[in-house]
Design an enzyme around this catalytic site. Sequence first.
Site, PDB file in Angstrom:
ATOM      1  N   ASN A 193      -2.052   0.295   6.656  1.00 48.07           N
ATOM      2  CA  ASN A 193      -1.517  -0.943   7.240  1.00 48.07           C
ATOM      3  C   ASN A 193      -0.656  -1.738   6.248  1.00 48.07           C
ATOM      4  O   ASN A 193      -0.542  -2.952   6.355  1.00 48.07           O
ATOM      5  CB  ASN A 193      -2.639  -1.779   7.851  1.00 48.07           C
ATOM      6  CG  ASN A 193      -3.713  -2.153   6.841  1.00 48.07           C
ATOM      7  OD1 ASN A 193      -3.575  -1.868   5.661  1.00 48.07           O
ATOM      8  ND2 ASN A 193      -4.761  -2.803   7.305  1.00 48.07           N
TER       9      ASN A 193
ATOM     10  N   PHE B  57     -15.562   3.684   6.637  1.00 44.80           N
ATOM     11  CA  PHE B  57     -14.222   4.146   6.269  1.00 44.80           C
ATOM     12  C   PHE B  57     -13.955   4.065   4.767  1.00 44.80           C
ATOM     13  O   PHE B  57     -12.831   4.304   4.324  1.00 44.80           O
ATOM     14  CB  PHE B  57     -13.153   3.349   7.040  1.00 44.80           C
ATOM     15  CG  PHE B  57     -13.257   1.852   6.884  1.00 44.80           C
ATOM     16  CD1 PHE B  57     -12.759   1.214   5.760  1.00 44.80           C
ATOM     17  CD2 PHE B  57     -13.855   1.080   7.869  1.00 44.80           C
ATOM     18  CE1 PHE B  57     -12.836  -0.154   5.605  1.00 44.80           C
ATOM     19  CE2 PHE B  57     -13.949  -0.299   7.723  1.00 44.80           C
ATOM     20  CZ  PHE B  57     -13.441  -0.914   6.583  1.00 44.80           C
TER      21      PHE B  57
ATOM     22  N   HIS C 207      -2.243  -5.406   1.521  1.00 45.61           N
ATOM     23  CA  HIS C 207      -3.543  -6.061   1.309  1.00 45.61           C
ATOM     24  C   HIS C 207      -3.271  -7.513   0.942  1.00 45.61           C
ATOM     25  O   HIS C 207      -2.290  -7.809   0.261  1.00 45.61           O
ATOM     26  CB  HIS C 207      -4.302  -5.394   0.155  1.00 45.61           C
ATOM     27  CG  HIS C 207      -5.467  -6.211  -0.336  1.00 45.61           C
ATOM     28  ND1 HIS C 207      -6.715  -6.132   0.226  1.00 45.61           N
ATOM     29  CD2 HIS C 207      -5.544  -7.179  -1.300  1.00 45.61           C
ATOM     30  CE1 HIS C 207      -7.521  -6.992  -0.385  1.00 45.61           C
ATOM     31  NE2 HIS C 207      -6.837  -7.640  -1.313  1.00 45.61           N
TER      32      HIS C 207
ATOM     33  N   TYR D  96     -12.369  -1.904  -4.060  1.00 45.21           N
ATOM     34  CA  TYR D  96     -12.925  -2.005  -2.705  1.00 45.21           C
ATOM     35  C   TYR D  96     -14.451  -1.898  -2.690  1.00 45.21           C
ATOM     36  O   TYR D  96     -15.024  -1.593  -1.643  1.00 45.21           O
ATOM     37  CB  TYR D  96     -12.311  -0.932  -1.800  1.00 45.21           C
ATOM     38  CG  TYR D  96     -10.924  -1.295  -1.285  1.00 45.21           C
ATOM     39  CD1 TYR D  96     -10.737  -2.376  -0.423  1.00 45.21           C
ATOM     40  CD2 TYR D  96      -9.803  -0.565  -1.641  1.00 45.21           C
ATOM     41  CE1 TYR D  96      -9.484  -2.717   0.062  1.00 45.21           C
ATOM     42  CE2 TYR D  96      -8.535  -0.900  -1.167  1.00 45.21           C
ATOM     43  CZ  TYR D  96      -8.392  -1.978  -0.307  1.00 45.21           C
ATOM     44  OH  TYR D  96      -7.144  -2.316   0.173  1.00 45.21           O
TER      45      TYR D  96
ATOM     46  N   ARG E  55      -2.064 -14.179   4.683  1.00 45.00           N
ATOM     47  CA  ARG E  55      -2.799 -13.504   5.765  1.00 45.00           C
ATOM     48  C   ARG E  55      -2.023 -13.620   7.086  1.00 45.00           C
ATOM     49  O   ARG E  55      -1.995 -12.685   7.880  1.00 45.00           O
ATOM     50  CB  ARG E  55      -4.205 -14.121   5.921  1.00 45.00           C
ATOM     51  CG  ARG E  55      -5.116 -13.978   4.707  1.00 45.00           C
ATOM     52  CD  ARG E  55      -5.625 -12.587   4.466  1.00 45.00           C
ATOM     53  NE  ARG E  55      -6.394 -12.065   5.576  1.00 45.00           N
ATOM     54  CZ  ARG E  55      -7.060 -10.914   5.539  1.00 45.00           C
ATOM     55  NH1 ARG E  55      -7.039 -10.168   4.432  1.00 45.00           N
ATOM     56  NH2 ARG E  55      -7.730 -10.488   6.569  1.00 45.00           N
TER      57      ARG E  55
ATOM     58  N   THR F 170      -5.563  -6.789  10.856  1.00 43.47           N
ATOM     59  CA  THR F 170      -5.833  -5.517  10.170  1.00 43.47           C
ATOM     60  C   THR F 170      -5.263  -4.335  10.947  1.00 43.47           C
ATOM     61  O   THR F 170      -4.643  -3.438  10.367  1.00 43.47           O
ATOM     62  CB  THR F 170      -7.358  -5.333  10.000  1.00 43.47           C
ATOM     63  OG1 THR F 170      -7.902  -6.491   9.376  1.00 43.47           O
ATOM     64  CG2 THR F 170      -7.673  -4.101   9.170  1.00 43.47           C
TER      65      THR F 170
ATOM     66  N   LYS G 165       0.822  -1.216   0.000  1.00 46.24           N
ATOM     67  CA  LYS G 165       0.000   0.000   0.000  1.00 46.24           C
ATOM     68  C   LYS G 165       0.866   1.281   0.000  1.00 46.24           C
ATOM     69  O   LYS G 165       2.078   1.226   0.256  1.00 46.24           O
ATOM     70  CB  LYS G 165      -0.938  -0.032   1.207  1.00 46.24           C
ATOM     71  CG  LYS G 165      -1.961  -1.185   1.148  1.00 46.24           C
ATOM     72  CD  LYS G 165      -2.945  -1.126   2.304  1.00 46.24           C
ATOM     73  CE  LYS G 165      -3.979  -2.230   2.212  1.00 46.24           C
ATOM     74  NZ  LYS G 165      -4.992  -2.142   3.299  1.00 46.24           N
TER      75      LYS G 165
ATOM     76  N   ARG H 207       2.423  -6.258   9.289  1.00 42.42           N
ATOM     77  CA  ARG H 207       1.710  -5.098   9.836  1.00 42.42           C
ATOM     78  C   ARG H 207       2.253  -4.688  11.198  1.00 42.42           C
ATOM     79  O   ARG H 207       2.349  -3.490  11.506  1.00 42.42           O
ATOM     80  CB  ARG H 207       0.207  -5.398   9.877  1.00 42.42           C
ATOM     81  CG  ARG H 207      -0.429  -5.311   8.477  1.00 42.42           C
ATOM     82  CD  ARG H 207      -1.804  -5.873   8.434  1.00 42.42           C
ATOM     83  NE  ARG H 207      -2.522  -5.499   7.202  1.00 42.42           N
ATOM     84  CZ  ARG H 207      -3.686  -6.020   6.854  1.00 42.42           C
ATOM     85  NH1 ARG H 207      -4.268  -6.932   7.616  1.00 42.42           N
ATOM     86  NH2 ARG H 207      -4.281  -5.633   5.734  1.00 42.42           N
TER      87      ARG H 207
ATOM     88  N   GLU I 276      -9.500 -10.898  -7.675  1.00 37.33           N
ATOM     89  CA  GLU I 276      -8.576  -9.782  -7.452  1.00 37.33           C
ATOM     90  C   GLU I 276      -7.345  -9.874  -8.361  1.00 37.33           C
ATOM     91  O   GLU I 276      -6.834  -8.858  -8.834  1.00 37.33           O
ATOM     92  CB  GLU I 276      -8.164  -9.735  -5.974  1.00 37.33           C
ATOM     93  CG  GLU I 276      -9.344  -9.364  -5.066  1.00 37.33           C
ATOM     94  CD  GLU I 276      -8.971  -9.288  -3.593  1.00 37.33           C
ATOM     95  OE1 GLU I 276      -7.811  -9.589  -3.241  1.00 37.33           O
ATOM     96  OE2 GLU I 276      -9.850  -8.908  -2.802  1.00 37.33           O
TER      97      GLU I 276
HETATM   98  P1  GDP Z   1      -8.027  -6.679   5.782  1.00 42.18           P
HETATM   99  O1  GDP Z   1      -8.645  -7.855   5.052  1.00 42.18           O
HETATM  100  O2  GDP Z   1      -7.210  -7.100   6.978  1.00 42.18           O
HETATM  101  O3  GDP Z   1      -7.241  -5.763   4.859  1.00 42.18           O
HETATM  102  O4  GDP Z   1      -9.224  -5.808   6.391  1.00 42.18           O
HETATM  103  P2  GDP Z   1     -10.670  -5.369   5.836  1.00 42.18           P
HETATM  104  O5  GDP Z   1     -11.020  -6.156   4.586  1.00 42.18           O
HETATM  105  O6  GDP Z   1     -11.609  -5.430   6.988  1.00 42.18           O
HETATM  106  O7  GDP Z   1     -10.481  -3.837   5.455  1.00 42.18           O
HETATM  107  C1  GDP Z   1      -9.890  -3.428   4.244  1.00 42.18           C
HETATM  108  C2  GDP Z   1      -8.963  -2.274   4.533  1.00 42.18           C
HETATM  109  O8  GDP Z   1      -9.731  -1.163   4.990  1.00 42.18           O
HETATM  110  C3  GDP Z   1      -7.937  -2.499   5.648  1.00 42.18           C
HETATM  111  O9  GDP Z   1      -6.795  -3.220   5.243  1.00 42.18           O
HETATM  112  C4  GDP Z   1      -7.612  -1.082   6.052  1.00 42.18           C
HETATM  113  O10 GDP Z   1      -6.698  -0.475   5.121  1.00 42.18           O
HETATM  114  C5  GDP Z   1      -8.973  -0.404   5.944  1.00 42.18           C
HETATM  115  N1  GDP Z   1      -9.699  -0.433   7.230  1.00 42.18           N
HETATM  116  C6  GDP Z   1     -10.208  -1.526   7.870  1.00 42.18           C
HETATM  117  N2  GDP Z   1     -10.821  -1.171   9.019  1.00 42.18           N
HETATM  118  C7  GDP Z   1     -10.702   0.173   9.097  1.00 42.18           C
HETATM  119  C8  GDP Z   1     -11.140   1.141  10.062  1.00 42.18           C
HETATM  120  O11 GDP Z   1     -11.772   0.824  11.071  1.00 42.18           O
HETATM  121  N3  GDP Z   1     -10.822   2.447   9.786  1.00 42.18           N
HETATM  122  C9  GDP Z   1     -10.139   2.821   8.665  1.00 42.18           C
HETATM  123  N4  GDP Z   1      -9.866   4.127   8.479  1.00 42.18           N
HETATM  124  N5  GDP Z   1      -9.720   1.947   7.750  1.00 42.18           N
HETATM  125  C10 GDP Z   1      -9.982   0.630   7.954  1.00 42.18           C
END
Ligand code: GDP
Length: 140
Positions: free
Chosen positions: A114, A59, A117, A51, A87, A93, A11, A104, A128
């Site tokens: 973070n 968010f 992805h 996304y 993962r 996350t 990222k 991370r 994807e």
């Molecule tokens: P991942 O699968 O671990 O990447 O997590 P998710 O699929 O739940 O979320 C996608 C991405 O959205 C994350 O990797 C973060 O970059 C962002 N994200 C997730 N949760 C939050 C949050 O609570 N706040 C914000 N600002 N960004 C978030």
Amino acid sequence: MPIERTLSIIKPDATRRNLTGRVNAMLEAAGLRIIAQKRLHLTTAQAEAFYAVHAARPFYRDLVTFMTSGPVVAQVLEGENAVARNREAMGATDPAKAAPGTIRKELAESIEANSVHGSDSAENAAVEIAFFFAGIEITG
Ligand code: GDP
């Protein structure tokens, strides 16, 4: 164990800090092979499409803004159980909750910025990977 492929994205927070090589070394140390890789700067429309599954999350707009704030490196990773293995290498996350030694925990700035992805299922990985790469660009 099955040989799988998964999509990884380094990222903008990580490319900005010149951490592409560090991330790649951690992925390779986890037993993943980088079989395709390209650096690109996503447009807003591209980040929104990637996304789209998160469109209802609070968010979403911030995430799209962040993912278009600088270049990313999209990658196809291959290995045994590559989806779960990646993962695990990524960590939770929220970097504050990620296990020691994960990408991370070691590198991420925040729950949003973070650093990486990773696809969350083999089905999503196929979708994807096709979003970013043509078959001819992937050399297993
Ligand atoms: P991942 O699968 O671990 O990447 O997590 P998710 O699929 O739940 O979320 C996608 C991405 O959205 C994350 O990797 C973060 O970059 C962002 N994200 C997730 N949760 C939050 C949050 O609570 N706040 C914000 N600002 N960004 C978030």
